[in-house]
Design a protein around this motif. Structure first.
Motif, PDB file in Angstrom:
ATOM      1  N   THR A   5       0.827  -1.205   0.000  1.00  0.00           N
ATOM      2  CA  THR A   5       0.000   0.000   0.000  1.00  0.00           C
ATOM      3  C   THR A   5       0.860   1.254   0.000  1.00  0.00           C
ATOM      4  O   THR A   5       0.563   2.240  -0.701  1.00  0.00           O
ATOM      5  N   ASP A 102      -7.942   5.438   1.950  1.00  0.00           N
ATOM      6  CA  ASP A 102      -7.979   4.204   1.178  1.00  0.00           C
ATOM      7  C   ASP A 102      -9.353   4.051   0.535  1.00  0.00           C
ATOM      8  O   ASP A 102     -10.375   4.046   1.231  1.00  0.00           O
ATOM      9  N   ALA A 104     -10.657   1.511  -0.547  1.00  0.00           N
ATOM     10  CA  ALA A 104     -11.303   0.274  -0.098  1.00  0.00           C
ATOM     11  C   ALA A 104     -12.105   0.468   1.180  1.00  0.00           C
ATOM     12  O   ALA A 104     -13.039  -0.287   1.454  1.00  0.00           O
ATOM     13  N   VAL A 122     -10.288  -0.773  -8.922  1.00  0.00           N
ATOM     14  CA  VAL A 122     -10.427  -2.083  -8.275  1.00  0.00           C
ATOM     15  C   VAL A 122      -9.243  -3.005  -8.552  1.00  0.00           C
ATOM     16  O   VAL A 122      -8.905  -3.857  -7.726  1.00  0.00           O
ATOM     17  N   LEU A 125      -6.486  -3.013  -5.793  1.00  0.00           N
ATOM     18  CA  LEU A 125      -6.846  -3.310  -4.406  1.00  0.00           C
ATOM     19  C   LEU A 125      -6.393  -4.709  -3.988  1.00  0.00           C
ATOM     20  O   LEU A 125      -6.587  -5.678  -4.732  1.00  0.00           O
ATOM     21  N   PRO A 128     -10.284  -6.852  -3.524  1.00  0.00           N
ATOM     22  CA  PRO A 128     -11.385  -6.157  -4.202  1.00  0.00           C
ATOM     23  C   PRO A 128     -12.761  -6.662  -3.797  1.00  0.00           C
ATOM     24  O   PRO A 128     -13.721  -5.880  -3.763  1.00  0.00           O
ATOM     25  N   ALA A 131     -13.729  -4.865  -0.733  1.00  0.00           N
ATOM     26  CA  ALA A 131     -14.004  -3.461  -1.057  1.00  0.00           C
ATOM     27  C   ALA A 131     -15.396  -3.304  -1.668  1.00  0.00           C
ATOM     28  O   ALA A 131     -16.131  -2.371  -1.324  1.00  0.00           O
TER      29      ALA A 131
END
Length: 219
Positions: A5, A102, A104, A122, A125, A128, A131
Motif C-alpha cells: 500500500t 484508502d 477500499a 479495483v 486493491l 477487491p 471493497a
C-alpha cells in the motif's frame, strides 16, 4: 499501512504532476471532456445528489459532477492527487470535498451516498471483493454503483502493464474483465448492466484495443 500500500501511494503521488497529460485523465480536449460528461449525465441521478468518487485522482470526473450540480466527495490514497483535485475544483469555481484515504475503506464515517463512482481502481486493491461489499454498504437504498474498469493492454498482450513491485500478487493485477467484476457484484445488488467503452475513441483520446467498460448497478 502495508509495504505494498505504501508503494502504491508513492507511485500515484509521483504520478500526480503529469497525471492529467493523459487525455482520459485531464479531459483537456473538448471531445474527451464532452464524452465523459455525456456518460456521467446518463449514469448519475437527474436531481442533485450525493456522489462519492473513489480513487478520484486529480478530480476531473468530480469537476464534471460538481458542475452538473451534484455534491461530490472525492477520496484518494495519494495526498498529491487530492491536492490537485482540490485546486482543480477551486479553479473552476466549484465546491467539493476531498479526503486522503484508502478507497477500499473510505474515511466518510456513517455517511451514505446516492451514487458511488470508481474509475480504474479495483485492479489496484489487495482485496477487491471486500471493497465491493464495503462500497455497497455506503450507498443508499435505490442508489447506484458505477465501476469504470478494464483489462489493460492491447489485444494479444499476455503480460500486464508494469506497475509497482509486488503488484503481481494483487487478485486483479493488470485489470479485470467485465465478466469477473459482474460475477463479484451481482450477489450484492438488485440488478446491473455492463456497457462496453472500448469502441469510443473520444473517451480515451485515441482508439484502444483492450477491454474497457462500465458496470452500472442498482441497489
Amino acid at each position: 499501512m502495508t509495504e505494498l500500500t505504501s508503494a502504491i501511494t508513492d507511485y500515484w503521488d509521483a504520478a500526480a504532476p503529469a497525471f492529467d497529460d493523459e487525455p482520459d485523465h485531464g479531459l483537456r480536449a473538448e471531445r474527451t471532456r464532452a464524452a465523459w460528461e455525456r456518460l456521467l449525465r446518463a449514469w448519475a441521478p437527474s436531481h442533485p445528489a450525493d456522489i462519492l468518487d473513489l480513487g478520484c485522482g486529480t478530480g476531473s470526473l468530480s469537476v464534471l459532477l460538481a458542475a452538473a450540480g451534484h455534491r461530490v466527495t472525492g477520496v484518494d490514497l495519494a495526498p498529491q492527487m487530492v491536492r490537485h483535485a482540490q485546486a482543480k475544483l477551486a479553479a473552476a469555481g466549484l465546491t467539493g470535498r476531498f479526503l486522503v484515504g484508502d478507497a477500499a475503506a473510505p474515511p466518510t464515517g456513517a455517511e451514505r451516498f446516492d451514487m458511488l463512482l470508481c474509475r480504474h481502481v479495483v485492479w489496484t486493491l489487495p482485496d477487491p471483493q471486500a471493497a465491493l461489499r464495503e462500497w455497497v454498504g455506503r450507498i443508499r437504498p435505490g442508489g447506484r454503483l458505477v465501476l469504470v474498469e478494464g483489462r489493460w493492454g492491447e489485444t494479444g498482450q499476455t503480460e500486464p502493464l508494469p506497475y509497482v513491485a509486488g503488484a503481481g500478487s494483487l487478485p486483479w493485477s493488470g485489470g479485470v474483465t467485465a465478466d469477473d467484476v459482474a460475477a463479484a457484484v451481482r450477489p450484492l445488488v438488485a440488478d446491473l448492466r455492463v456497457e462496453s467503452l472500448s469502441g469510443d475513441a473520444d473517451l480515451w483520446g485515441r482508439p484502444v484495443g483492450d477491454e474497457r467498460y462500465a458496470l452500472i448497478a442498482r441497489l
